[in-house]
Design a protein around this motif. Structure first.
Motif, mmCIF file in Angstrom:
data_model
loop_
_atom_site.group_PDB
_atom_site.id
_atom_site.type_symbol
_atom_site.label_atom_id
_atom_site.label_comp_id
_atom_site.label_asym_id
_atom_site.label_seq_id
_atom_site.Cartn_x
_atom_site.Cartn_y
_atom_site.Cartn_z
ATOM 1 N N PRO A 45 64.919 16.238 -71.982
ATOM 2 C CA PRO A 45 65.512 16.929 -71.065
ATOM 3 C C PRO A 45 66.499 15.940 -70.575
ATOM 4 C CG PRO A 45 63.122 16.783 -70.836
ATOM 5 C CD PRO A 45 63.418 16.152 -71.577
ATOM 6 N N PRO A 46 67.789 16.770 -69.704
ATOM 7 C CA PRO A 46 68.372 16.043 -68.990
ATOM 8 C C PRO A 46 68.661 15.347 -68.169
ATOM 9 C CG PRO A 46 68.888 17.904 -69.827
ATOM 10 C CD PRO A 46 67.962 18.304 -69.583
ATOM 11 N N GLY A 47 69.528 13.867 -67.729
ATOM 12 C CA GLY A 47 69.233 12.972 -66.674
ATOM 13 C C GLY A 47 68.077 12.502 -66.876
ATOM 14 N N ALA A 63 72.426 11.420 -78.874
ATOM 15 C CA ALA A 63 71.269 11.933 -77.900
ATOM 16 C C ALA A 63 70.856 12.852 -77.542
ATOM 17 C CB ALA A 63 72.022 11.357 -75.707
ATOM 18 N N THR A 64 70.004 14.454 -77.525
ATOM 19 C CA THR A 64 69.754 14.985 -77.251
ATOM 20 C C THR A 64 68.899 16.013 -76.227
ATOM 21 O OG1 THR A 64 69.871 17.554 -79.319
ATOM 22 C CG2 THR A 64 68.861 15.142 -79.647
ATOM 23 N N THR A 65 69.245 16.884 -76.486
ATOM 24 C CA THR A 65 68.325 18.110 -75.347
ATOM 25 C C THR A 65 67.182 18.648 -76.373
ATOM 26 O OG1 THR A 65 69.421 20.124 -75.383
ATOM 27 C CG2 THR A 65 69.051 18.100 -73.634
ATOM 28 N N GLU A 66 67.508 19.190 -77.724
ATOM 29 C CA GLU A 66 66.871 19.607 -78.959
ATOM 30 C C GLU A 66 65.672 18.808 -79.808
ATOM 31 O OE1 GLU A 66 67.754 22.847 -78.770
ATOM 32 O OE2 GLU A 66 69.452 22.723 -77.522
ATOM 33 N N GLU A 118 59.083 26.645 -78.171
ATOM 34 C CA GLU A 118 59.722 24.894 -77.911
ATOM 35 C C GLU A 118 60.702 24.434 -78.485
ATOM 36 O OE1 GLU A 118 56.966 21.774 -80.620
ATOM 37 O OE2 GLU A 118 56.783 22.947 -80.644
ATOM 38 N N ARG A 119 61.458 25.929 -79.652
ATOM 39 C CA ARG A 119 62.508 25.369 -80.490
ATOM 40 C C ARG A 119 63.389 25.502 -78.943
ATOM 41 N NH1 ARG A 119 64.419 27.654 -86.226
ATOM 42 N NH2 ARG A 119 66.827 26.455 -86.458
ATOM 43 N N LEU A 120 63.786 26.668 -78.143
ATOM 44 C CA LEU A 120 64.744 27.166 -77.260
ATOM 45 C C LEU A 120 65.172 26.193 -75.928
ATOM 46 C CD1 LEU A 120 63.539 30.807 -77.275
ATOM 47 C CD2 LEU A 120 66.340 30.068 -77.874
ATOM 48 N N GLY A 121 63.713 25.670 -75.378
ATOM 49 C CA GLY A 121 63.677 24.646 -74.413
ATOM 50 C C GLY A 121 63.873 25.663 -72.993
#
Length: 428
Positions: free
Chosen positions: A47-49, A125-128, A307-310
């Protein structure tokens, strides 16, 4: 222009990284890479941050390599060429490539030979989920590390550091803030350190100095007004989290759609997608199960979509699954059946498999009497024949007690009864 506090407080070495100690702590993989001066390209996802950029910054500071930050979606191939030329001139450069899941084929093809040569150490870096959203060519040249939302204690540690740091942080301001208020901020950040630091900075800079003591008094209300969310009962720390999970399952089991959606919202707001997904899968098979097996299958699909979408988009298929499970007929016959069978196994019953069922695919099996009396069901009318399958000491056991709360299990119950009646020791 003054950079935001979160930017200024980026770590300059691995010892300053907050959280993610399973990767950067003593003896852990990223620290070992840095200490051995054997860096390899990597993908950090989560996740971000939560520290993806911080780890890249710390690696660069610890190795003295130059760090360049680009965005795979918005920066061009020409920007990558500039980084590659710097790597050629200096020997090695670390490239933090944000949103690496959006890297197009042209940029990818340009990058690959530079990764092979070692001129560019890529930190994507990725959130996916990189196993789904990043090309195999990039994945095969990188190590993939999952990062997790920071614990409340980790965020509090970073907030204290920011308040005391006079060079990069807020140490030059006469701030008064209680530990309880910092706790509210840390909890309200939901694992996102960037949000916590920037909220703290806004609170400090927007609060006037008290004329009586020349102090900036940052209260809990100031923190909330500055953007921090109040603590949520379902946050991932402490008993409240487990109470929320319990209430979530019991509401679905009790067919209270609105209550179940409420607890889903609490868990979603806390950012705990893994717990939601795991619990929904349990509920689908434990509490609905045989009464509506298609609903269980659709829950699996909803969990995979989430899970894929977050988050936040993942809440949509999860809500659909929650509503269907609430309104489905219920049956716990599956879990009851397997637990009854386990009870017999754990008490030592049924250890001797009938000779007819033993493996006969080896020389000498016939002489042992293994498989010689086995009746092949497909050789009989209706592809069924009565014969004993259970061991002698439990040959009349009945573990499955079917219910009639839905059309699926009602049909299965009727078939189960017919088969038991036709062959008293047969379980199909």
């Amino acid at each position: 222009m003054v950079e935001p506090l979160a930017y200024r407080m980026r770590p300059t070495n691995l010892d300053e990284v907050v959280g993610q100690q399973d990767l950067v702590g003593p003896g852990k993989i990223i620290r070992r890479m840095v200490q051995a001066k054997r860096l390899s390209s990597m993908i950090l996802y989560g996740p971000p941050g939560i520290g993806k950029t911080s780890i890249a910054s710390a690696i660069a500071g610890s190795t003295k390599y130059h760090l360049r930050i680009l965005n795979a979606a918005t920066d061009t191939k020409k920007d990558l060429q500039v980084v590659a030329e710097e790597g050629r001139m200096s020997g090695t450069v670390i490239l933090l490539l944000d949103e690496i899941h959006r890297l197009d084929k042209t940029k990818q093809d340009f990058l690959l030979p530079h990764l092979e040569s070692g001129r560019i150490i890529l930190i994507g870096a990725t959130t996916e989920n990189p196993y789904i959203n990043i090309s195999p060519a990039i994945r095969s040249r990188t190590q993939i590390f999952a990062l997790h939302p920071l614990a409340v204690d980790d965020i509090e540690q970073a907030l204290h550091r920011a308040l005391s740091d006079k060079e990069k942080g807020l140490g030059g301001y006469p701030v008064t803030i209680s530990d309880d208020t910092l706790r509210v901020l840390a909890q309200g950040a939901h694992g996102d350190l960037r949000t916590a630091l920037n909220t703290l900075e806004l609170a400090v800079l927007s609060t006037p100095t008290d004329k009586q003591d020349d102090r900036i008094h940052v209260t809990e209300q100031v923190i909330i007004d500055s953007g921090a969310r109040p603590p949520i009962a379902g946050d991932k720390n402490g008993d409240a989290h487990y109470d929320t999970i319990s209430a979530f399952q019991k509401s679905i089991r009790g067919s209270d759609t609105d209550a179940a959606l409420h607890y889903l919202a609490v868990l979603t707001a806390s950012g705990d997608l893994p717990s939601i997904m795991r619990r929904l899968l349990v509920i689908a098979y434990e509490d609905v199960g045989m009464a509506n097996l298609p609903a269980a299958a659709r829950t699996v699909a909803a969990v995979q979509a989430a899970e894929r979408l977050g988050l936040p988009e993942g809440r949509i298929p999860l809500a659909d699954a929650v509503i269907e499970l609430c309104l489905s007929p219920k049956s716990n016959s599956g879990i009851s059946a397997v637990d009854a069978a386990l009870a017999d196994v754990n008490s030592g019953k049924g250890q001797k498999i009938p000779a007819a069922l033993k493996d006969a695919h080896y020389k000498g099996a016939k002489e042992l009497g293994h498989g010689t009396t086995y009746k092949y069901p497909h050789a009989y009318p209706g592809d069924w024949v009565a014969q004993q399958y259970l061991p002698d000491d439990i040959k009349t056991a009945q573990y499955y007690e079917p219910k009639h709360n839905g059309k699926y299990e009602t049909a299965f119950a009727e078939q189960y009864a017919r088969l038991r009646q036709a062959g008293p020791h047969s379980h199909a």
